[in-house]
Design a protein around this motif. Structure first.
Motif, PDB file in Angstrom:
ATOM      1  N   SER A  20     -96.465  68.933-118.894  1.00  0.00           N
ATOM      2  CA  SER A  20     -97.614  68.979-117.989  1.00  0.00           C
ATOM      3  C   SER A  20     -98.186  70.388-117.913  1.00  0.00           C
ATOM      4  N   TRP A  21     -97.323  71.400-117.985  1.00  0.00           N
ATOM      5  CA  TRP A  21     -97.819  72.781-118.007  1.00  0.00           C
ATOM      6  C   TRP A  21     -98.625  73.033-119.274  1.00  0.00           C
ATOM      7  N   MET A  22     -98.155  72.502-120.384  1.00  0.00           N
ATOM      8  CA  MET A  22     -98.852  72.686-121.647  1.00  0.00           C
ATOM      9  C   MET A  22    -100.261  72.094-121.573  1.00  0.00           C
ATOM     10  N   LYS A  23    -100.356  70.902-120.996  1.00  0.00           N
ATOM     11  CA  LYS A  23    -101.657  70.255-120.876  1.00  0.00           C
ATOM     12  C   LYS A  23    -102.574  71.024-119.927  1.00  0.00           C
ATOM     13  N   ALA A  24    -102.030  71.485-118.802  1.00  0.00           N
ATOM     14  CA  ALA A  24    -102.841  72.207-117.827  1.00  0.00           C
ATOM     15  C   ALA A  24    -103.331  73.548-118.369  1.00  0.00           C
TER      16      ALA A  24
END
Length: 433
Positions: free
Chosen positions: A371-375
């Protein structure tokens, strides 16, 4: 170049004590460096090594050794606190240490509200261990990770393979803000007492090799029920280390995502690389290999993250007497009735924390890296575009992976490994030789 290719392929170097900078090596554990001021000669002299034969540790049990270790690790001129993940190891440290001090005992936890990896609910159960406990929680975010990523890489001086290193950094920053200067931490318990998934496979393989067929089926069933239902996979991973070395090398290279990211002109060089000996045949040999490789790497991250915020971390599970005791035990006393790290669980249970002691949903210290990667995708994309790229990396192959779903842990680890390597390569302005 060899270190670069090893890291891309395996996520580690064959020599854990060689840094990523040419001509700079770490002092090996249990060694002193003697430097002759007249001749300029230097020598590494060993003063301690975990031998292949562990001496008889007497009749003292785990709890006695561990409490002695806690007593010594609490000696300080300032108040000592503790990291607290909510897992078994740090919970046991807090439950015992909080009873031994006469000042507010501050604990520090990384929490990820709404994420399946969040263990804050378990960490909060430790509040009743002592009226002196004062709990602190930090909620690391993608935005904070993005803002600190270059400083993180600069601090640890090497690339990393998981965003969990930032969660650890956030815990240290929170402790610094609270004025705590010394923290206890649970590193080492999984490596010494067989907490990791492959240990269960090695334990079962040892049963088969020893002809203990009835015991094998009994423990196989119990481990499936209490530890992890994928015991067949654990056994296959353990059996892998019984294959000839050349077969292991071929298998490891084919399984690794990093192989596809290495530029075609350099793939021939992969044949000469040695796989890091991060595991071994047999339960206790696996423990020693885990201490020498995986734990060494984790302690490097912890040391750099803590010292970045002027904090001293201490690891009670790695008191040499406790480690020797652990390696002297019959594996069946450490993995018992389907429970890993059985002595630790019994100790925590005796303190009244049975719900924590007998948890089956072990998570480990993690971060929501997908999710951090996507954000952070726009920011990461900008950094990638501005970066110098070593010629050893196939840029097109990397972007194929980067533009995919990236759902598997292997894909995510490969991404963070390569991304952090690129940032390290640019931040330190290094050249590949």
């Amino acid at each position: 170049e060899e270190r670069l290719l090893e890291f891309l392929l395996f996520g580690a170097a064959s020599d854990p004590y060689e840094t990523f900078f040419e001509g700079i090596s770490a002092v090996k554990p249990g060694h002193s460096i003697v430097f002759d001021l007249d001749s300029g000669a230097k020598a590494a002299l060993p003063y301690y090594e975990i031998g292949t034969v562990i001496p008889d540790m007497g009749s003292a049990d785990f709890t006695t050794h561990f409490e002695n270790s806690i007593n010594e690790h609490l000696i300080a001129d300032v108040a000592v606190g503790s990291c607290l993940s909510g897992g078994l190891d740090s919970s046991l440290i807090v439950a015992i240490a909080a009873q031994k001090i006469n000042y507010p005992f501050q604990t520090f936890t990384a929490s990820f509200p709404g994420e399946p990896i969040d263990e804050a609910v378990y960490a909060r159960k430790l509040e009743r261990a002592s009226e002196r406990i004062v709990q602190h929680f930090t909620t690391p975010s993608a935005a904070e990770f993005g803002a600190a990523i270059d400083d993180l890489i600069w601090s640890i001086e090497r690339p990393f393979g998981s965003a969990s290193v930032f969660a650890q950094r956030a815990v240290m920053a929170t402790a610094n803000a609270a004025g705590t200067k010394v923290l206890l931490d649970g590193q080492g318990a999984d490596e010494v007492f067989g907490g990791y998934y492959p240990f269960a496979g090695a334990f079962l393989i040892d049963h088969l090799r020893g002809g203990r067929i009835r015991l094998f089926f009994k423990d196989y069933k119990a481990l499936k029920a209490n530890f992890n239902p994928k015991m067949r996979k654990a056994m296959m991973r353990a059996a892998y280390y019984h294959l000839p070395a050349w077969v292991q090398r071929i298998g490891r290279k084919k399984m690794r995502k990093g192989a596809a990211i290495i530029a075609p002109a350099f793939r021939k060089k992969l044949e000469k690389l040695r796989s890091p000996a991060r595991a071994a045949r047999g339960f206790h040999n696996m423990a020693r290999a885990s201490v020498a490789f995986g734990l060494y790497e984790l302690l490097h991250y912890e040391d750099r993250n803590s010292m970045r915020f002027s904090i001293e971390t201490r690891v009670p599970f790695l008191d040499h007497r406790l480690v020797e005791w652990g390696l002297a035990q019959n594996p069946g006393d450490l993995l018992r009735e389907g429970w890993t790290k059985y002595p630790l669980r019994k100790s925590l249970d005796s303190l009244g924390f049975n719900e924590l002691a007998w948890r089956k949903d072990k998570i480990g210290f993690a971060a929501p890296q997908l999710s951090w990667m996507k954000a952070l995708r726009p920011q990461l994309e900008e950094l990638l575009q501005k970066s110098r790229w070593p010629e050893q990396i196939d840029k097109a192959a990397f972007y194929t992976m980067w533009n995919g779903e990236m759902q598997s842990a292997e894909d995510q680890t490969a991404f963070w490994r390569i991304f952090s390597l690129l940032r390290w390569y640019n931040l330190f302005e290094v050249e590949i030789v």
